[in-house]
Scaffold this motif. Sequence first.
Motif, PDB file in Angstrom:
ATOM      1  N   GLY A 220       0.835  -1.189   0.000  1.00 39.22           N
ATOM      2  CA  GLY A 220       0.000   0.000   0.000  1.00 39.22           C
ATOM      3  C   GLY A 220       0.871   1.240   0.000  1.00 39.22           C
ATOM      4  O   GLY A 220       2.089   1.167  -0.160  1.00 39.22           O
ATOM      5  N   ARG A 221       0.256   2.395   0.209  1.00 38.46           N
ATOM      6  CA  ARG A 221       0.990   3.648   0.152  1.00 38.46           C
ATOM      7  C   ARG A 221       1.938   3.819   1.328  1.00 38.46           C
ATOM      8  O   ARG A 221       2.934   4.540   1.238  1.00 38.46           O
ATOM      9  N   ARG A 222       1.661   3.131   2.450  1.00 40.68           N
ATOM     10  CA  ARG A 222       2.393   3.404   3.678  1.00 40.68           C
ATOM     11  C   ARG A 222       3.414   2.339   4.075  1.00 40.68           C
ATOM     12  O   ARG A 222       4.297   2.617   4.889  1.00 40.68           O
ATOM     13  N   ILE A 223       3.320   1.124   3.565  1.00 41.88           N
ATOM     14  CA  ILE A 223       4.136   0.055   4.125  1.00 41.88           C
ATOM     15  C   ILE A 223       4.717  -0.836   3.039  1.00 41.88           C
ATOM     16  O   ILE A 223       4.107  -1.044   1.979  1.00 41.88           O
ATOM     17  N   PHE A 253       7.759   1.928   7.021  1.00 45.27           N
ATOM     18  CA  PHE A 253       6.409   2.452   7.218  1.00 45.27           C
ATOM     19  C   PHE A 253       6.440   3.965   7.143  1.00 45.27           C
ATOM     20  O   PHE A 253       7.300   4.611   7.753  1.00 45.27           O
ATOM     21  N   LEU A 254       5.530   4.552   6.375  1.00 43.10           N
ATOM     22  CA  LEU A 254       5.401   5.994   6.247  1.00 43.10           C
ATOM     23  C   LEU A 254       4.255   6.472   7.136  1.00 43.10           C
ATOM     24  O   LEU A 254       3.154   5.915   7.094  1.00 43.10           O
ATOM     25  N   PHE A 255       4.496   7.512   7.938  1.00 46.15           N
ATOM     26  CA  PHE A 255       3.467   8.046   8.822  1.00 46.15           C
ATOM     27  C   PHE A 255       2.483   8.920   8.050  1.00 46.15           C
ATOM     28  O   PHE A 255       1.325   9.045   8.426  1.00 46.15           O
ATOM     29  N   ASN A 256       2.949   9.598   6.971  1.00 46.65           N
ATOM     30  CA  ASN A 256       2.075  10.486   6.194  1.00 46.65           C
ATOM     31  C   ASN A 256       2.147  10.139   4.720  1.00 46.65           C
ATOM     32  O   ASN A 256       3.106   9.549   4.276  1.00 46.65           O
TER      33      ASN A 256
END
Length: 256
Positions: A220-223, A253-256
């Motif tokens: 996904g966009r974050r992980i 992992f991206l927080f934003n």
Amino acid sequence: MKLWIVLVLSISSYLMMAQGPPITTGTPVMLGLEGAGIRTFGKYIKKENASAYVHVFGVPYNISPKFQVGGVIPFKWVTPRGQKRVGGLSDVAVFAKYQIFKRDGVAKTFRILATLKQTFPTGDSRSMPALGTGIYQTALGLVLGRVTSRVGLYADGAYQLRSGGVTDDLVYNLSMGVPLLPHRYPQRQINAYVEFNGHYILNSEIHSLFLSPGLQYIGGRRILFEASVQLPLLQRNVEQNKSNYNVLLGTRFLFN
């Protein structure tokens, strides 16, 4: 004209996430603009006379789309053959990256970053075996990358100044990444990588070079999740305790 610029930037951002950053080579793409992230991975190191496990926590933070800072906290456990395991905090580092060149096109981009990394002797260098180097290390380098929808090509190199009269060294990495699935949204991608990791110590002419094939899954966009195996190709003037292989497993992992 403004719509075209927005379209190009959107395609480039999507492309970067679909490609993903290389596993053992630096990336010139600062993912998670306007935010922060975390990378953690474990690395098992098998040598002739010992084995080791290193677990690393890295936290990057983007000051701006062109400027990133962060810290790296490693923990290390070493088990010499026939001896008791020793473990604890290793040498902590802080880093900064600044984008000095960027050229984006439709479904392609080329970028260059300047990097600075400072490592501190926080690990116990008096233990047997040592968990840290006992010296300060300052690395100055560059990170380059050219990424299209079909392939990502990356390279980085750094000259490392070392204190205490210890010989300076060079670190360099090369990487090629290929997406194995069609690009789609939301992001679901598997990337295959072939990487080379080199380390050259000046004066002593100790030179190590590893081949590092790996796989990366973007959920996904974050992980994302990644794995790599490092196999020695060259260990020149490494007389004692040569490396047999290394195995890396990690996640980002991206927080934003």
